[in-house]
Design a protein around this motif. Sequence first.
Motif, PDB file in Angstrom:
ATOM      1  N   SER A 147      64.445  57.906  24.830  1.00 40.87           N
ATOM      2  CA  SER A 147      64.970  56.588  24.495  1.00 40.87           C
ATOM      3  C   SER A 147      65.502  56.668  23.073  1.00 40.87           C
ATOM      4  O   SER A 147      65.418  57.723  22.434  1.00 40.87           O
ATOM      5  CB  SER A 147      63.866  55.529  24.586  1.00 40.87           C
ATOM      6  N   ASN A 148      65.987  55.563  22.563  1.00 38.99           N
ATOM      7  CA  ASN A 148      66.479  55.577  21.189  1.00 38.99           C
ATOM      8  C   ASN A 148      65.337  55.771  20.182  1.00 38.99           C
ATOM      9  O   ASN A 148      65.573  56.054  19.024  1.00 38.99           O
ATOM     10  CB  ASN A 148      67.271  54.305  20.877  1.00 38.99           C
ATOM     11  N   ARG A 149      64.092  55.665  20.641  1.00 41.46           N
ATOM     12  CA  ARG A 149      62.926  55.888  19.782  1.00 41.46           C
ATOM     13  C   ARG A 149      62.377  57.309  19.897  1.00 41.46           C
ATOM     14  O   ARG A 149      61.407  57.646  19.245  1.00 41.46           O
ATOM     15  CB  ARG A 149      61.826  54.885  20.116  1.00 41.46           C
ATOM     16  N   SER A 197      64.711  49.265  27.713  1.00 42.69           N
ATOM     17  CA  SER A 197      66.061  48.846  28.082  1.00 42.69           C
ATOM     18  C   SER A 197      66.268  49.168  29.559  1.00 42.69           C
ATOM     19  O   SER A 197      65.386  49.690  30.223  1.00 42.69           O
ATOM     20  CB  SER A 197      67.110  49.562  27.221  1.00 42.69           C
ATOM     21  N   THR A 244      67.709  58.183  29.267  1.00 39.77           N
ATOM     22  CA  THR A 244      68.362  59.479  29.400  1.00 39.77           C
ATOM     23  C   THR A 244      67.309  60.522  29.767  1.00 39.77           C
ATOM     24  O   THR A 244      66.234  60.558  29.181  1.00 39.77           O
ATOM     25  CB  THR A 244      69.027  59.894  28.069  1.00 39.77           C
TER      26      THR A 244
END
Length: 139
Positions: A9-11, A131, A135
């Motif tokens: 994730s973006n984190r 979200s 990915t």
Amino acid sequence: MSHTIRSLSNRGEIAKLQFGASNRNMAAMAYTVLDAIEFDAGVSGNGLDKIYSKDQIQTALKGVEYFKDEEFGSYRLRKGDSDSEAFLNKVADGMFGKVNVIVQEPELETKESCASRCHNFLSTIMKSMSSEYVTIEFR
């Protein structure tokens, strides 16, 4: 050589599924339920990423449940496979004279273990998805 399938994730990393290059049972299940057969490069993933929706991860979880109850085949060479042993013996005979090559059967993870590990991987992703998309990289 090994397969590393990671969700990101973006984190950062959410979950990771690792298994050896010769563990064709796990490869068959993991790449099939993720609808990612083309990402399996044999001894590892092909290095590419794929974006999954929550619905696709949920479908993959259902696929694991299906595999728990059904027979599934791996797509590896088996010991005693006359085609592979005959080919290897011809190559070895040409290089070294008359020898006898035996294809060693790799240790395979059980269907139950594969299903459990895939289920844990996918469940962790579902619980962590903040979200609509995640990915997954195939290394």
